[in-house]
Design a protein around this motif. Structure first.
Motif, PDB file in Angstrom:
ATOM      1  N   PHE A 194       0.844  -1.197   0.000  1.00 20.10           N
ATOM      2  CA  PHE A 194       0.000   0.000   0.000  1.00 20.10           C
ATOM      3  C   PHE A 194       0.882   1.251   0.000  1.00 20.10           C
ATOM      4  O   PHE A 194       0.911   2.008   0.970  1.00 20.10           O
ATOM      5  CB  PHE A 194      -0.934   0.001   1.219  1.00 20.10           C
ATOM      6  N   PRO A 195       1.594   1.497  -1.105  1.00 20.49           N
ATOM      7  CA  PRO A 195       2.561   2.606  -1.137  1.00 20.49           C
ATOM      8  C   PRO A 195       1.919   3.997  -1.100  1.00 20.49           C
ATOM      9  O   PRO A 195       2.592   4.964  -0.771  1.00 20.49           O
ATOM     10  CB  PRO A 195       3.298   2.382  -2.468  1.00 20.49           C
ATOM     11  N   ASN A 196       0.630   4.089  -1.404  1.00 20.65           N
ATOM     12  CA  ASN A 196      -0.023   5.401  -1.416  1.00 20.65           C
ATOM     13  C   ASN A 196      -0.692   5.753  -0.092  1.00 20.65           C
ATOM     14  O   ASN A 196      -1.346   6.781   0.020  1.00 20.65           O
ATOM     15  CB  ASN A 196      -1.057   5.466  -2.544  1.00 20.65           C
ATOM     16  N   GLY A 197      -0.547   4.894   0.888  1.00 21.60           N
ATOM     17  CA  GLY A 197      -1.153   5.143   2.193  1.00 21.60           C
ATOM     18  C   GLY A 197      -0.180   4.843   3.306  1.00 21.60           C
ATOM     19  O   GLY A 197       0.997   4.551   3.074  1.00 21.60           O
ATOM     20  N   ASP A 198      -0.683   4.916   4.520  1.00 16.67           N
ATOM     21  CA  ASP A 198       0.110   4.613   5.708  1.00 16.67           C
ATOM     22  C   ASP A 198      -0.417   3.303   6.290  1.00 16.67           C
ATOM     23  O   ASP A 198      -1.457   3.283   6.959  1.00 16.67           O
ATOM     24  CB  ASP A 198      -0.020   5.749   6.720  1.00 16.67           C
ATOM     25  N   ALA A 199       0.281   2.208   6.024  1.00 19.33           N
ATOM     26  CA  ALA A 199      -0.184   0.868   6.403  1.00 19.33           C
ATOM     27  C   ALA A 199       0.297   0.428   7.778  1.00 19.33           C
ATOM     28  O   ALA A 199      -0.060  -0.659   8.231  1.00 19.33           O
ATOM     29  CB  ALA A 199       0.268  -0.141   5.357  1.00 19.33           C
ATOM     30  N   LYS A 200       1.067   1.249   8.473  1.00 18.21           N
ATOM     31  CA  LYS A 200       1.675   0.814   9.726  1.00 18.21           C
ATOM     32  C   LYS A 200       0.654   0.356  10.763  1.00 18.21           C
ATOM     33  O   LYS A 200       0.746  -0.760  11.279  1.00 18.21           O
ATOM     34  CB  LYS A 200       2.549   1.912  10.329  1.00 18.21           C
ATOM     35  N   ASP A 201      -0.324   1.202  11.097  1.00 21.58           N
ATOM     36  CA  ASP A 201      -1.278   0.835  12.150  1.00 21.58           C
ATOM     37  C   ASP A 201      -2.071  -0.414  11.780  1.00 21.58           C
ATOM     38  O   ASP A 201      -2.237  -1.322  12.600  1.00 21.58           O
ATOM     39  CB  ASP A 201      -2.240   1.994  12.443  1.00 21.58           C
ATOM     40  N   PHE A 202      -2.551  -0.483  10.538  1.00 22.53           N
ATOM     41  CA  PHE A 202      -3.327  -1.646  10.128  1.00 22.53           C
ATOM     42  C   PHE A 202      -2.469  -2.906  10.167  1.00 22.53           C
ATOM     43  O   PHE A 202      -2.915  -3.956  10.642  1.00 22.53           O
ATOM     44  CB  PHE A 202      -3.922  -1.450   8.735  1.00 22.53           C
ATOM     45  N   SER A 203      -1.252  -2.810   9.678  1.00 21.86           N
ATOM     46  CA  SER A 203      -0.389  -3.996   9.660  1.00 21.86           C
ATOM     47  C   SER A 203      -0.090  -4.480  11.075  1.00 21.86           C
ATOM     48  O   SER A 203       0.026  -5.682  11.306  1.00 21.86           O
ATOM     49  CB  SER A 203       0.898  -3.738   8.874  1.00 21.86           C
ATOM     50  N   LEU A 204      -0.015  -3.565  12.031  1.00 26.57           N
ATOM     51  CA  LEU A 204       0.195  -3.975  13.425  1.00 26.57           C
ATOM     52  C   LEU A 204      -1.031  -4.715  13.974  1.00 26.57           C
ATOM     53  O   LEU A 204      -0.890  -5.664  14.755  1.00 26.57           O
ATOM     54  CB  LEU A 204       0.549  -2.775  14.297  1.00 26.57           C
ATOM     55  N   HIS A 205      -2.234  -4.301  13.568  1.00 22.46           N
ATOM     56  CA  HIS A 205      -3.446  -5.019  13.975  1.00 22.46           C
ATOM     57  C   HIS A 205      -3.449  -6.434  13.387  1.00 22.46           C
ATOM     58  O   HIS A 205      -3.761  -7.404  14.079  1.00 22.46           O
ATOM     59  CB  HIS A 205      -4.704  -4.273  13.523  1.00 22.46           C
ATOM     60  N   ILE A 206      -3.105  -6.529  12.117  1.00 21.92           N
ATOM     61  CA  ILE A 206      -3.052  -7.843  11.469  1.00 21.92           C
ATOM     62  C   ILE A 206      -1.977  -8.706  12.126  1.00 21.92           C
ATOM     63  O   ILE A 206      -2.194  -9.889  12.394  1.00 21.92           O
ATOM     64  CB  ILE A 206      -2.757  -7.694   9.953  1.00 21.92           C
ATOM     65  N   PHE A 207      -0.825  -8.111  12.374  1.00 24.81           N
ATOM     66  CA  PHE A 207       0.275  -8.847  13.002  1.00 24.81           C
ATOM     67  C   PHE A 207      -0.183  -9.441  14.340  1.00 24.81           C
ATOM     68  O   PHE A 207       0.067 -10.616  14.625  1.00 24.81           O
ATOM     69  CB  PHE A 207       1.483  -7.924  13.221  1.00 24.81           C
ATOM     70  N   ARG A 208      -0.857  -8.633  15.144  1.00 25.24           N
ATOM     71  CA  ARG A 208      -1.325  -9.086  16.460  1.00 25.24           C
ATOM     72  C   ARG A 208      -2.257 -10.285  16.309  1.00 25.24           C
ATOM     73  O   ARG A 208      -2.190 -11.239  17.082  1.00 25.24           O
ATOM     74  CB  ARG A 208      -2.037  -7.933  17.179  1.00 25.24           C
ATOM     75  N   ALA A 209      -3.111 -10.259  15.293  1.00 29.26           N
ATOM     76  CA  ALA A 209      -4.034 -11.376  15.082  1.00 29.26           C
ATOM     77  C   ALA A 209      -3.300 -12.640  14.621  1.00 29.26           C
ATOM     78  O   ALA A 209      -3.668 -13.747  14.997  1.00 29.26           O
ATOM     79  CB  ALA A 209      -5.119 -10.977  14.086  1.00 29.26           C
ATOM     80  N   TYR A 210      -2.267 -12.491  13.809  1.00 33.59           N
ATOM     81  CA  TYR A 210      -1.450 -13.639  13.391  1.00 33.59           C
ATOM     82  C   TYR A 210      -0.669 -14.220  14.570  1.00 33.59           C
ATOM     83  O   TYR A 210      -0.546 -15.428  14.698  1.00 33.59           O
ATOM     84  CB  TYR A 210      -0.413 -13.200  12.349  1.00 33.59           C
ATOM     85  N   ASP A 211      -0.114 -13.357  15.398  1.00 30.81           N
ATOM     86  CA  ASP A 211       0.783 -13.761  16.486  1.00 30.81           C
ATOM     87  C   ASP A 211      -0.035 -14.330  17.648  1.00 30.81           C
ATOM     88  O   ASP A 211      -0.194 -13.704  18.694  1.00 30.81           O
ATOM     89  CB  ASP A 211       1.617 -12.560  16.937  1.00 30.81           C
ATOM     90  N   ALA A 212      -0.539 -15.542  17.446  1.00 29.96           N
ATOM     91  CA  ALA A 212      -1.471 -16.155  18.392  1.00 29.96           C
ATOM     92  C   ALA A 212      -0.904 -16.311  19.797  1.00 29.96           C
ATOM     93  O   ALA A 212      -1.631 -16.185  20.775  1.00 29.96           O
ATOM     94  CB  ALA A 212      -1.928 -17.510  17.861  1.00 29.96           C
ATOM     95  N   ASP A 213       0.396 -16.574  19.910  1.00 30.16           N
ATOM     96  CA  ASP A 213       0.964 -16.771  21.240  1.00 30.16           C
ATOM     97  C   ASP A 213       1.520 -15.482  21.845  1.00 30.16           C
ATOM     98  O   ASP A 213       1.995 -15.476  22.971  1.00 30.16           O
ATOM     99  CB  ASP A 213       2.021 -17.877  21.245  1.00 30.16           C
TER     100      ASP A 213
END
Length: 183
Positions: free
Chosen positions: A57-76
């Motif tokens: 997503f080069p035209n936006g700021d994906a940092k906050d969203f990617s951190l939310h997704i990361f948290r959901a992936y990182d089950a432990d």
């Protein structure tokens, strides 16, 4: 989760993953080879994950969203995504039922992990999506309006929190919401 931090994928682990996902042993082995090629250390760090989303997503700021997704992936919750966590989430997104996908989305929206989504969590999540899509300074205002509309429709007991049951039920019964999860 967290058992395959950097080691090889054993036959026993393949069998466990085969039994806990809808992937075949061959698919698991193929995904593992791709995972190790892209992440030779055997894990995806938060920084690497944010970088991946930022490139998508080069035209936006994906940092906050990617951190939310990361948290959901990182089950432990250990701060990295190992192959087991990766394949479990991939299983839900690619082969999961509508309900499994909705429950995973609920987990992503439930930022503090308390079993409900507050208006503020919804606003924060929607803001992160809008920022990622490049909405700029209007993102927060638009996100708040969107979250309030969602709560008007979904918060049946009007307690300013969406329980997992309210979230799942509403998403399954709303064609416009459920179509977001049918991929």
């Amino acid at each position: 989760m967290g058992q395959e931090l950097s080691g090889e994928l054993t036959e026993q682990r393949i069998e466990e993953l085969k039994n806990s996902t809808k992937f075949t042993a061959k698919e698991i082995t193929e995904w593992y080879a791709k995972f190790k090629k892209d992440f030779p250390e055997g894990v995806i760090t938060k920084d690497a994950f944010v970088s991946m989303y930022s490139q998508m997503f080069p035209n936006g700021d994906a940092k906050d969203f990617s951190l939310h997704i990361f948290r959901a992936y990182d089950a432990d919750g250990n701060g990295v995504i190992d192959f087991s966590e990766f394949i479990q989430t991939l299983n839900i997104s690619s082969k999961g039922s509508l309900e499994e996908k909705i429950r995973w989305a609920f987990k992503m929206y439930d930022v503090d992990g308390n079993g409900s989504v507050s208006k503020q969590e919804a606003i924060d999540m929607i803001t992160s999506i809008y920022k990622m899509k490049g909405f700029g300074s209007a993102a927060a205002e638009q996100a708040e309006e969107a979250a309030l509309n969602i709560f008007l429709k979904l918060d049946k007991d009007m307690d300013d929190n969406l329980s997992e049951m309210e979230f799942v039920s509403a998403a399954k019964n709303s064609s416009s919401i459920s179509k977001l999860f049918k991929f």
